[in-house]
Design a protein around this motif. Structure first.
Motif, PDB file in Angstrom:
ATOM      1  N   TYR A  20      49.929 -59.422 -62.286  1.00  0.00           N
ATOM      2  CA  TYR A  20      49.031 -58.115 -62.480  1.00  0.00           C
ATOM      3  C   TYR A  20      49.943 -57.452 -63.932  1.00  0.00           C
ATOM      4  O   TYR A  20      49.119 -56.974 -64.878  1.00  0.00           O
ATOM      5  N   GLU A  21      50.970 -57.284 -63.824  1.00  0.00           N
ATOM      6  CA  GLU A  21      51.860 -56.760 -65.137  1.00  0.00           C
ATOM      7  C   GLU A  21      51.761 -57.611 -66.246  1.00  0.00           C
ATOM      8  O   GLU A  21      51.254 -57.026 -67.356  1.00  0.00           O
ATOM      9  N   LEU A  22      51.509 -58.736 -66.258  1.00  0.00           N
ATOM     10  CA  LEU A  22      51.391 -59.572 -67.465  1.00  0.00           C
ATOM     11  C   LEU A  22      49.916 -59.365 -68.021  1.00  0.00           C
ATOM     12  O   LEU A  22      49.880 -59.186 -69.213  1.00  0.00           O
ATOM     13  N   LEU A  23      48.976 -59.700 -67.204  1.00  0.00           N
ATOM     14  CA  LEU A  23      47.372 -59.360 -67.684  1.00  0.00           C
ATOM     15  C   LEU A  23      46.989 -58.091 -68.079  1.00  0.00           C
ATOM     16  O   LEU A  23      46.558 -57.735 -69.083  1.00  0.00           O
ATOM     17  N   VAL A  24      47.379 -57.221 -67.098  1.00  0.00           N
ATOM     18  CA  VAL A  24      46.875 -55.748 -67.273  1.00  0.00           C
ATOM     19  C   VAL A  24      47.700 -54.900 -68.194  1.00  0.00           C
ATOM     20  O   VAL A  24      47.290 -54.353 -69.057  1.00  0.00           O
ATOM     21  N   LEU A  25      49.098 -54.898 -67.979  1.00  0.00           N
ATOM     22  CA  LEU A  25      49.714 -54.004 -68.339  1.00  0.00           C
ATOM     23  C   LEU A  25      50.240 -54.573 -70.024  1.00  0.00           C
ATOM     24  O   LEU A  25      50.565 -53.840 -70.912  1.00  0.00           O
ATOM     25  N   ARG A  26      50.652 -55.856 -69.969  1.00  0.00           N
ATOM     26  CA  ARG A  26      50.997 -56.305 -71.301  1.00  0.00           C
ATOM     27  C   ARG A  26      50.041 -56.876 -72.206  1.00  0.00           C
ATOM     28  O   ARG A  26      50.043 -56.712 -73.374  1.00  0.00           O
ATOM     29  N   ARG A  27      48.863 -57.623 -71.504  1.00  0.00           N
ATOM     30  CA  ARG A  27      47.875 -58.136 -72.401  1.00  0.00           C
ATOM     31  C   ARG A  27      46.458 -57.172 -72.320  1.00  0.00           C
ATOM     32  O   ARG A  27      45.803 -57.425 -73.113  1.00  0.00           O
ATOM     33  N   GLY A  28      46.642 -56.108 -71.773  1.00  0.00           N
ATOM     34  CA  GLY A  28      45.497 -54.895 -71.919  1.00  0.00           C
ATOM     35  C   GLY A  28      44.382 -55.209 -71.242  1.00  0.00           C
ATOM     36  O   GLY A  28      43.313 -54.746 -71.528  1.00  0.00           O
ATOM     37  N   TRP A  29      44.460 -56.132 -70.107  1.00  0.00           N
ATOM     38  CA  TRP A  29      43.082 -56.570 -69.484  1.00  0.00           C
ATOM     39  C   TRP A  29      42.642 -55.178 -68.951  1.00  0.00           C
ATOM     40  O   TRP A  29      43.429 -54.560 -67.965  1.00  0.00           O
ATOM     41  N   PRO A  30      41.319 -54.776 -68.705  1.00  0.00           N
ATOM     42  CA  PRO A  30      40.787 -53.851 -67.866  1.00  0.00           C
ATOM     43  C   PRO A  30      41.147 -54.058 -66.464  1.00  0.00           C
ATOM     44  O   PRO A  30      40.937 -55.382 -65.794  1.00  0.00           O
TER      45      PRO A  30
END
Length: 50
Positions: free
Chosen positions: A23-33
């Motif tokens: 979650y941290e990688l995709l949402v927080l770092r990569r900016g996925w909604p």
């Protein structure tokens, strides 16, 4: 559940996909909604196990 999967394999798949780091990688770092992440994670788990 897909034929041939052991309970240990199911546990490993779930453990991997529900790890907070993903979650941290995709949402927080990569900016996925969050909606995109939720849809993707749901499909990924179903595809991996069914």
């Amino acid at each position: 559940m897909r034929d041939g999967l052991t309970l240990d394999e199911v546990a490993d798949v779930l453990w991997t996909y529900i790890a907070v780091e993903l979650y941290e990688l995709l949402v927080l770092r990569r900016g996925w909604p969050v909606d995109r992440y939720a849809d993707w994670i749901g499909r990924a788990i179903i595809n991996a196990l069914c």
